[in-house]
Design a protein around this motif. Sequence first.
Motif, PDB file in Angstrom:
ATOM      1  N   LYS A  20       0.834  -1.212   0.000  1.00  0.00           N
ATOM      2  CA  LYS A  20       0.000   0.000   0.000  1.00  0.00           C
ATOM      3  C   LYS A  20       0.863   1.254   0.000  1.00  0.00           C
ATOM      4  CE  LYS A  20      -3.296   2.501   2.940  1.00  0.00           C
ATOM      5  NZ  LYS A  20      -4.024   2.477   4.236  1.00  0.00           N
ATOM      6  N   PHE A  21       1.885   1.286   0.858  1.00  0.00           N
ATOM      7  CA  PHE A  21       2.756   2.454   0.937  1.00  0.00           C
ATOM      8  C   PHE A  21       3.499   2.692  -0.379  1.00  0.00           C
ATOM      9  CE2 PHE A  21       3.455   2.485   5.861  1.00  0.00           C
ATOM     10  CZ  PHE A  21       2.163   2.971   6.010  1.00  0.00           C
ATOM     11  N   THR A  25       3.047   6.053  -3.320  1.00  0.00           N
ATOM     12  CA  THR A  25       4.220   6.920  -3.485  1.00  0.00           C
ATOM     13  C   THR A  25       4.477   7.108  -4.972  1.00  0.00           C
ATOM     14  OG1 THR A  25       5.143   6.027  -1.427  1.00  0.00           O
ATOM     15  CG2 THR A  25       6.637   7.236  -2.869  1.00  0.00           C
ATOM     16  N   SER A 108       5.470   4.261  10.241  1.00  0.00           N
ATOM     17  CA  SER A 108       4.405   5.066   9.649  1.00  0.00           C
ATOM     18  C   SER A 108       4.715   5.324   8.168  1.00  0.00           C
ATOM     19  CB  SER A 108       4.284   6.402  10.383  1.00  0.00           C
ATOM     20  OG  SER A 108       5.465   7.175  10.197  1.00  0.00           O
ATOM     21  N   TYR A 109       3.751   5.906   7.476  1.00  0.00           N
ATOM     22  CA  TYR A 109       4.006   6.279   6.081  1.00  0.00           C
ATOM     23  C   TYR A 109       5.076   7.361   5.997  1.00  0.00           C
ATOM     24  CZ  TYR A 109       3.557   7.918   1.318  1.00  0.00           C
ATOM     25  OH  TYR A 109       3.846   8.288   0.022  1.00  0.00           O
ATOM     26  N   PHE A 112       8.316   5.626   6.112  1.00  0.00           N
ATOM     27  CA  PHE A 112       8.517   4.967   4.820  1.00  0.00           C
ATOM     28  C   PHE A 112       8.922   5.973   3.754  1.00  0.00           C
ATOM     29  CE2 PHE A 112       6.917   3.841   0.636  1.00  0.00           C
ATOM     30  CZ  PHE A 112       7.426   2.561   0.446  1.00  0.00           C
TER      31      PHE A 112
END
Length: 248
Positions: A20-21, A25, A108-109, A112
């Motif tokens: 998902k991350f 991006t 966390s995002y 990341f």
Amino acid sequence: MKIKCVAIDDEPLALELLTKFIQQTAFLDLVGKFSNAIEALGFINQNEVQLVFMDIQMPDLSGMELARILDGKKNSDKTRIIFCTAYHQFAIEGYKVDALDYLLKPYSYEDFLNAATKAYQYFDRILNQESTKPALESSTQPEYIFLKVEYQLVKVMLRDITHVEAYKDYVKVHLKSKPNPVLSLTSMKNMEELLPSDKFMRVHRSFIVALDHIDSVTKNVIQIGNQQIAVGDNYKDQFLEFLSRWIS
């Protein structure tokens, strides 16, 4: 620029979050996701993969073992690794295989994205070095880097760095603006790749210097402020070539 990457984690929920991350991006292109490092290795051998996000503790083939295999390949500078793991004790091992970064679960995002941005800066610099257009290179060159300091990323301006010194499994980044160096868990090889080659030069196994901060040179000794740095035998030719361009 899009970075082709894969995600590897044997835990389904962790792999789902990592996927998902990556997908949210903009500069990352997910070309594969795997719950098994052996399958991932087969894919990497057959396809262009620039960046690997992976866990360390996995069955059959661990992330650290896969990293050592990739680090031994001729194109190891083309495929870089960011570890995503729940175990902080693997951090030093991760940097020994020149991992770009180390994400500690749960991350966390924002964590990341900081790691992914470091990868973007690395591949952008590689692309610029291969380019035959110097003007383009200078216009896209970053003005700062992020350094891993304990469990956070610290932004350091390139113009503030006077020299970098090896220190066991760490490096000391000496800054003009601070009396004490920044201690970062990374390798000299990684710092040499991270710093722009037109501004910084490795002159010794244990030292990288900022060319703009050199005060004087006596024989094979560089003076930067109060620090004297000897030019190593393996680096003398490159340094003398640099000096010859400035000696009238």
